[in-house]
Design an enzyme around this catalytic site. Structure first.
Site, PDB file in Angstrom:
ATOM      1  N   ASP A 130       0.080   4.837   3.846  1.00 12.87           N
ATOM      2  CA  ASP A 130       1.213   4.114   3.259  1.00 12.87           C
ATOM      3  C   ASP A 130       1.608   4.766   1.940  1.00 12.87           C
ATOM      4  O   ASP A 130       0.840   5.529   1.350  1.00 12.87           O
ATOM      5  CB  ASP A 130       0.822   2.660   2.963  1.00 12.87           C
ATOM      6  CG  ASP A 130       0.470   1.877   4.212  1.00 12.87           C
ATOM      7  OD1 ASP A 130       0.840   2.314   5.315  1.00 12.87           O
ATOM      8  OD2 ASP A 130      -0.189   0.827   4.074  1.00 12.87           O
ATOM      9  N   ASP A 132       2.041   3.429  -1.585  1.00 10.04           N
ATOM     10  CA  ASP A 132       1.793   2.285  -2.459  1.00 10.04           C
ATOM     11  C   ASP A 132       2.378   2.580  -3.838  1.00 10.04           C
ATOM     12  O   ASP A 132       2.133   3.645  -4.408  1.00 10.04           O
ATOM     13  CB  ASP A 132       0.295   2.031  -2.591  1.00 10.04           C
ATOM     14  CG  ASP A 132      -0.361   1.732  -1.252  1.00 10.04           C
ATOM     15  OD1 ASP A 132       0.085   0.780  -0.586  1.00 10.04           O
ATOM     16  OD2 ASP A 132      -1.308   2.451  -0.872  1.00 10.04           O
TER      17      ASP A 132
END
Length: 203
Positions: A130, A132
């Site tokens: 991901d 972040d």
């Protein structure tokens, strides 16, 4: 020190509650920073997390403040993010979305695997990582700022999941959860708290 700051510390300065993991050998420790985490501790001690190359390689620890030799905040990693070169989706997403984050007028920076990789170059990123990001918002978000973050969260050109954490100064919450309405889970140094207004002085 703030949560998500990356710290390089003197050799042997990290104290763990449990056994020392085999993956955190001397070579890894020389290159790997620790990550400041949220926990209420006595003065002069910093709660940190030590991470390895795999997702399962995470341990909690503590370091003395005077053992820190270098500090890097997520905001410093935001500089130059629009020109980050990398063939992994999370790095491409950072380069794509950096101008939009800058347009909010708030301090921000990549955290998680992306921030760690940019800070030290160790192989912690994967194709399914991901992106972040922490956004510093000591005051409630304006309608314009929230709209920009909405666009970032749903960016069609980003080939990975975008996780935006909003840091109020006394805790942090997931932007997507707050946008859905109702109470949000605010992560604080004394533990998670459900609150209707994450910017309130008392939560």
């Amino acid at each position: 020190m703030s949560p998500h700051d990356l710290l390089w510390v003197a050799p042997g300065a990290i104290r763990l509650n449990g056994p020392w993991p085999e993956w955190a050998d001397a070579a890894w420790q020389r290159s790997a920073p620790v990550v400041v985490r949220r926990e209420a501790v006595a003065g002069g001690v910093i709660p940190v997390g030590l991470r390895g190359a795999a997702r399962s390689q995470r341990v909690k620890g503590y370091v003395a403040a005077d053992a820190v030799t270098r500090r890097m905040a997520p905001e410093s990693l935001a500089e130059g993010s629009a020109t980050v070169d990398g063939n992994l989706p999370a790095l491409a997403a950072l380069a794509l979305l950096a101008p939009a984050f800058n347009a909010t007028g708030m301090a921000w920076g990549p955290t998680g695997g992306v921030g760690y990789f940019l800070a030290c170059g160790l192989p912690v990123l994967r194709a399914d990582s991901d992106l972040d990001v922490v956004v510093r918002a000591p005051q409630p978000l304006t309608a314009c700022q929230a709209a920009v973050l909405d666009g970032i969260q749903a960016a069609p050109g980003a080939a990975c999941r975008i996780d935006i954490q909003v840091d109020t100064g006394h805790g942090a919450f997931a932007f997507a959860e707050w946008r859905r309405g109702g109470r949000v889970l605010l992560k604080t140094n004394t533990g998670p708290q459900l609150c209707a207004d994450p910017w309130a002085d008392t939560v």
